[in-house]
Design a protein around this motif. Structure first.
Motif, PDB file in Angstrom:
ATOM      1  N   GLU A  77       8.099 -11.572 -14.494  1.00 34.87           N
ATOM      2  CA  GLU A  77       8.466 -11.892 -15.886  1.00 34.87           C
ATOM      3  C   GLU A  77       8.776 -10.630 -16.679  1.00 34.87           C
ATOM      4  O   GLU A  77       9.635 -10.631 -17.547  1.00 34.87           O
ATOM      5  CB  GLU A  77       7.335 -12.664 -16.572  1.00 34.87           C
ATOM      6  CG  GLU A  77       7.281 -14.128 -16.190  1.00 34.87           C
ATOM      7  CD  GLU A  77       6.568 -14.954 -17.239  1.00 34.87           C
ATOM      8  OE1 GLU A  77       6.841 -14.787 -18.431  1.00 34.87           O
ATOM      9  OE2 GLU A  77       5.709 -15.767 -16.855  1.00 34.87           O
ATOM     10  N   GLY A  81      12.053  -9.852 -18.743  1.00 31.20           N
ATOM     11  CA  GLY A  81      11.921  -9.696 -20.200  1.00 31.20           C
ATOM     12  C   GLY A  81      11.167 -10.815 -20.888  1.00 31.20           C
ATOM     13  O   GLY A  81      11.178 -10.896 -22.115  1.00 31.20           O
ATOM     14  N   THR A  82      10.509 -11.687 -20.138  1.00 27.54           N
ATOM     15  CA  THR A  82       9.792 -12.794 -20.785  1.00 27.54           C
ATOM     16  C   THR A  82       8.278 -12.581 -20.818  1.00 27.54           C
ATOM     17  O   THR A  82       7.555 -13.400 -21.395  1.00 27.54           O
ATOM     18  CB  THR A  82      10.079 -14.139 -20.077  1.00 27.54           C
ATOM     19  OG1 THR A  82       9.699 -14.017 -18.702  1.00 27.54           O
ATOM     20  CG2 THR A  82      11.542 -14.510 -20.150  1.00 27.54           C
ATOM     21  N   GLY A  84       6.505 -10.509 -22.487  1.00 25.73           N
ATOM     22  CA  GLY A  84       6.015 -10.339 -23.861  1.00 25.73           C
ATOM     23  C   GLY A  84       5.738 -11.675 -24.521  1.00 25.73           C
ATOM     24  O   GLY A  84       4.695 -11.861 -25.167  1.00 25.73           O
ATOM     25  N   PHE A  85       6.653 -12.612 -24.337  1.00 27.84           N
ATOM     26  CA  PHE A  85       6.467 -13.936 -24.935  1.00 27.84           C
ATOM     27  C   PHE A  85       5.268 -14.645 -24.299  1.00 27.84           C
ATOM     28  O   PHE A  85       4.421 -15.205 -25.001  1.00 27.84           O
ATOM     29  CB  PHE A  85       7.745 -14.770 -24.763  1.00 27.84           C
ATOM     30  CG  PHE A  85       7.640 -16.154 -25.341  1.00 27.84           C
ATOM     31  CD1 PHE A  85       7.629 -16.352 -26.706  1.00 27.84           C
ATOM     32  CD2 PHE A  85       7.534 -17.257 -24.507  1.00 27.84           C
ATOM     33  CE1 PHE A  85       7.510 -17.620 -27.243  1.00 27.84           C
ATOM     34  CE2 PHE A  85       7.417 -18.534 -25.035  1.00 27.84           C
ATOM     35  CZ  PHE A  85       7.413 -18.714 -26.401  1.00 27.84           C
ATOM     36  N   THR A  86       5.200 -14.590 -22.980  1.00 25.80           N
ATOM     37  CA  THR A  86       4.102 -15.266 -22.278  1.00 25.80           C
ATOM     38  C   THR A  86       2.750 -14.684 -22.704  1.00 25.80           C
ATOM     39  O   THR A  86       1.806 -15.426 -22.993  1.00 25.80           O
ATOM     40  CB  THR A  86       4.278 -15.108 -20.751  1.00 25.80           C
ATOM     41  OG1 THR A  86       5.545 -15.660 -20.392  1.00 25.80           O
ATOM     42  CG2 THR A  86       3.179 -15.827 -19.985  1.00 25.80           C
ATOM     43  N   LEU A  87       2.683 -13.358 -22.754  1.00 26.84           N
ATOM     44  CA  LEU A  87       1.395 -12.720 -23.068  1.00 26.84           C
ATOM     45  C   LEU A  87       1.039 -12.817 -24.542  1.00 26.84           C
ATOM     46  O   LEU A  87      -0.098 -12.558 -24.919  1.00 26.84           O
ATOM     47  CB  LEU A  87       1.422 -11.253 -22.626  1.00 26.84           C
ATOM     48  CG  LEU A  87       1.457 -11.053 -21.115  1.00 26.84           C
ATOM     49  CD1 LEU A  87       1.703  -9.589 -20.767  1.00 26.84           C
ATOM     50  CD2 LEU A  87       0.158 -11.527 -20.473  1.00 26.84           C
ATOM     51  N   SER A  88       2.009 -13.174 -25.378  1.00 26.36           N
ATOM     52  CA  SER A  88       1.678 -13.353 -26.806  1.00 26.36           C
ATOM     53  C   SER A  88       1.131 -14.760 -27.070  1.00 26.36           C
ATOM     54  O   SER A  88       0.646 -15.033 -28.166  1.00 26.36           O
ATOM     55  CB  SER A  88       2.904 -13.087 -27.676  1.00 26.36           C
ATOM     56  OG  SER A  88       3.845 -14.129 -27.527  1.00 26.36           O
ATOM     57  N   LEU A  89       1.208 -15.629 -26.078  1.00 25.29           N
ATOM     58  CA  LEU A  89       0.629 -16.971 -26.248  1.00 25.29           C
ATOM     59  C   LEU A  89      -0.901 -16.867 -26.237  1.00 25.29           C
ATOM     60  O   LEU A  89      -1.454 -15.995 -25.561  1.00 25.29           O
ATOM     61  CB  LEU A  89       1.087 -17.898 -25.113  1.00 25.29           C
ATOM     62  CG  LEU A  89       2.581 -18.223 -25.056  1.00 25.29           C
ATOM     63  CD1 LEU A  89       2.912 -18.919 -23.734  1.00 25.29           C
ATOM     64  CD2 LEU A  89       3.006 -19.088 -26.229  1.00 25.29           C
ATOM     65  N   PHE A 247       1.335  -4.377 -19.583  1.00 22.80           N
ATOM     66  CA  PHE A 247       2.665  -4.996 -19.512  1.00 22.80           C
ATOM     67  C   PHE A 247       3.546  -4.524 -20.658  1.00 22.80           C
ATOM     68  O   PHE A 247       3.113  -4.374 -21.739  1.00 22.80           O
ATOM     69  CB  PHE A 247       2.542  -6.517 -19.556  1.00 22.80           C
ATOM     70  CG  PHE A 247       2.043  -7.077 -18.255  1.00 22.80           C
ATOM     71  CD1 PHE A 247       2.906  -7.350 -17.219  1.00 22.80           C
ATOM     72  CD2 PHE A 247       0.699  -7.290 -18.066  1.00 22.80           C
ATOM     73  CE1 PHE A 247       2.433  -7.854 -16.023  1.00 22.80           C
ATOM     74  CE2 PHE A 247       0.217  -7.795 -16.878  1.00 22.80           C
ATOM     75  CZ  PHE A 247       1.077  -8.076 -15.846  1.00 22.80           C
TER      76      PHE A 247
END
Lengths: 247, 297
Positions: A77, A81-82, A84-89, A247
Motif C-alpha cells: 500500500e 500511495g494508499t 497513509g489513508f489506511t493508517l489514518s483510519l 510508514f
C-alpha cells in the motif's frame, strides 16, 4: 468494513485462482482416458488423479496461488500511495494485519476445497468414481500446508518492499524447505517434509491399491499441527514487524 | 485571549541512521486557527505530520495531539478517531467507487454527519458510481476533503493539500479551509506554497532541516517585520547590528540588509548614527521565508 476492504483487494486474485484450479481439475478429469492409455504401466483412476492433481501439476499451481494470495499488505500500500489513508483510519495495525491474514487463510482453505468439490462431481461423467471422503482428506492436507505457504508469503510481504521480492523470497524459502527435507538428519522425521505431507505421500497405500477402499491411512495430524503453528507464528511475526514499522 | 493547544511537541526528533529528518522540534498549535506549516521539500514537514498520526515512531521527544500521547497505541487510535487527515498524495483506494469509499470510511466513525456528506457531495459534484482511480486529482482532493469533513473533526491535518491542483481547485480548497475553520475546526496544513499560506493562515511555523526556525502570527509578521537596507557611506568594517529586533543580517559590500521583527526606529537611528543611508520597506511571507532558508543554506 475492514473485511470488505480486504475482500475487495484480493477477490480478483482469488477468483482467478479459483477459476484456474477448477479449469485444471476439470481438464485432468476430462483427459483421464487419453493419459491413462498412454501410461507406461496400468494406472488406476485414483492413482491418476493423485498423480495429476495432488502430487504434481495442480498442486504446483495451488502452491503458487497460495503465495500470490499472501502478497500485499501495508508495504504494498505504501508503494501504491494508499498506506497513509489506511493508517489514518481509527484501526490498530494489529487488526489491519490480522483481518488480512484471516481473509487470505480463508481463501486458501476455499481453494484447497475446490478439487474435493469438483473431482468427485465430474468423475461419474467419465465413468469413474473418486471418493469425496478421500478428496476431503487431501483438501485438509492442502489447506493446512497451504496455510503455511500463504503465511510465508504474508511474512515476506511484511518484511520486504517491492512487488516481486516477497514472492521470490517465498519461492526461495520453499526451495530451502525442500532441500532441508532431503538432508539425512531431517529425513528421519517425515513430518518435517512439507512437500511430502501436502502430496499425501504418507498415505502411501494409494500407490499399491487399484481401488480406494484401503485409503484409510491416518492423516499426519502431528505434521499438520506443526505447520498450522508455524503459520500462526509467521502471521504473528508479520503483525509484530508491521506494528513497529515506519510508514 | 489564549487558545487551547491542539498540538504540542517537545524535542520531537526522528533520525534515520545518520540523517536527522526532524530535530528537537518543539511547537504548539492553537485550536480554532489555521496554522500553516512551511518548509522546503524535505524540510521535515511530512515526517512531523506522520509522527503526529502514529505512522512514524519518533526517535526522541514527546508530542500530544488533542491532549493524547502520540506514542501510546491506544491514545494514537483515539487521535485518529477524533481528527481527520488528508495526505499529500491523496492516496485513496482506486479499486473502490466514490460511493463505496464514502460508505467504507463512514463505517469507522460514529460521529459521521450524513447531512454534511450530502451537502459536500452536491457542492463538489463527485460522481458516486465512478472508480476513484478514474477521477481527476482535483476530484480526488475533494473526495479526500469530503471524507475528512463529513464528521466535523476537531482538527484537520493536511499535508501539501494543493499539490497537483490547478489554480482554480487550489482557490476552492483554500476557501473550504477558511469555511471549515470558521465553523470551529482547527486546521494544520503543511505547504511549500507561500502564497496560499499567506492567503489563509493565522499562524505560520517554518521548519528547515528538521528544525523550527520561525513561529509567528501572520498578522504580526506583516505588521511588524520590515526590511531595512543600510548603505554605509565609507568602505570599512561593518558595524555590528546586534540590536533588539534584528532577526537576520546580510552584508554585501557596503550594503547591509536587515530583517527586523521589531524596534525598527531604534535600528534606523543606529544606522543614522554610523552615517549610513537607510531604507525601510514592508515585507511579505515570501521575503521572510527566503531570508530564513537562504541563511540556513
Amino acid at each position: 468494513m475492514l473485511w470488505y476492504k480486504m475482500w475487495r483487494e484480493s477477490w480478483i486474485r482469488f477468483a482467478v485462482s479459483a477459476a484456474a484450479l477448477l479449469w485444471m481439475c476439470g481438464a485432468v478429469v476430462a483427459m483421464q482416458q487419453r493419459v491413462r492409455s498412454h501410461a507406461d504401466e496400468p494406472m488406476s483412476y485414483a492413482n491418476y488423479i493423485w498423480s495429476a492433481v495432488y502430487k504434481a501439476n495442480v498442486l504446483d499451481l495451488f502452491i503458487l496461488l497460495a503465495i500470490v494470495l499472501g502478497l500485499g499488505g501495508l508495504l504494498q500500500e505504501r508503494a501504491q500511495g494508499t498506506a497513509g489513508f489506511t493508517l489514518s483510519l481509527p484501526v490498530s495495525r494489529w487488526r489491519l494485519v490480522t483481518v488480512r491474514a484471516a481473509m487470505g487463510l480463508g481463501q486458501v482453505a476455499a481453494l484447497a476445497l475446490l478439487p474435493a468439490l469438483l473431482i468427485p462431481l465430474l468423475s461419474p461423467l467419465v465413468g469413474e468414481v473418486f471418493s469425496l471422503a478421500l478428496a476431503l482428506q487431501f483438501s485438509l492436507l492442502w489447506a493446512t500446508c497451504g496455510m503455511l505457504i500463504f503465511a510465508l508469503a504474508f511474512f515476506f510481504s511484511a518484511v520486504l518492499p517491492g512487488a516481486y521480492s516477497p514472492a521470490i523470497a517465498s519461492i526461495a524459502g520453499l526451495l530451502l524447505c525442500s532441500a532441508l527435507a532431503g538432508l539425512p538428519q531431517v529425513k528421519q522425521y517425515p513430518a518435517l517434509d512439507l512437500f511430502q505431507t501436502i502430496r499425501g505421500a504418507q498415505l502411501s497405500l494409494l500407490h499399491s491399491e487399484p481401488s480406494l477402499h484401503t485409503f484409510a491411512a491416518p492423516l499426519p495430524w502431528l505434521a499438520l499441527g506443526v505447520y498450522a503453528l508455524v503459520a500462526i507464528g509467521l502471521v504473528f511475526a508479520a503483525c509484530s514487524i508491521t506494528v513497529t514499522r515506519d510508514f | 485571549m489564549t487558545s487551547k493547544l491542539i498540538i504540542e511537541t517537545h524535542g520531537l526528533t526522528k533520525q534515520y541512521d545518520e540523517f536527522k529528518a526532524v530535530l528537537d522540534l518543539s511547537l504548539a498549535v492553537e485550536s480554532k486557527r489555521i496554522t500553516g506549516f512551511l518548509g522546503r521539500n524535505g524540510a521535515g514537514k511530512s515526517t512531523t505530520i506522520k509522527m503526529l498520526l502514529g505512522m512514524i515512531r519518533p526517535t526522541a521527544g514527546t508530542a500530544r495531539v488533542l491532549g493524547y500521547d502520540i506514542t501510546d497505541p491506544a491514545q494514537s487510535l483515539e487521535i485518529r478517531r477524533r481528527i481527520a487527515y488528508v495526505g499529500e498524495d491523496k492516496g485513496l483506494y482506486g479499486y473502490m467507487t466514490v460511493g463505496e469509499l464514502i460508505r467504507f470510511t463512514r463505517s469507522f466513525y460514529r460521529d459521521w454527519q450524513p447531512e454534511i456528506e450530502e451537502r459536500l457531495l452536491r457542492q463538489y459534484q463527485l460522481p458516486l458510481g465512478r472508480k476513484v482511480k478514474q477521477i481527476s486529482k482535483g476530484m480526488r482532493t475533494k473526495l479526500a476533503l469530503l471524507l475528512a469533513l463529513a464528521r466535523r473533526p476537531e482538527l484537520i491535518i493536511l499535508d501539501e493539500p494543493s499539490e497537483g491542483l490547478d489554480p482554480v481547485s487550489t482557490d476552492e480548497l483554500l476557501q473550504i479551509l477558511q469555511d471549515v475553520c470558521a465553523a470551529g475546526t482547527s486546521i494544520f496544513f503543511s505547504s511549500h506554497q507561500l502564497s496560499e499560506v499567506e492567503q489563509v493562515a493565522d499562524r505560520v511555523l517554518v521548519i528547515d532541516r528538521g528544525q523550527l526556525v520561525m513561529n509567528t502570527l501572520l498578522s504580526e509578521l506583516l505588521n511588524n517585520y520590515r526590511r531595512i537596507t543600510v548603505e554605509l557611506a565609507v568602505q570599512g568594517p561593518v558595524p555590528a547590528f546586534s540590536l533588539p529586533g534584528v532577526e537576520r543580517v546580510l552584508v554585501t559590500g557596503r550594503q547591509v540588509s536587515l530583517l527586523a521583527s521589531s524596534n525598527v526606529d531604534g535600528i534606523v537611528n543606529y544606522a543614522h548614527s554610523v552615517n549610513a543611508a537607510v531604507q525601510v520597506a514592508p515585507v511579505n511571507l515570501r521575503d521572510v521565508f527566503l531570508d530564513i532558508v537562504k541563511e540556513a543554506s
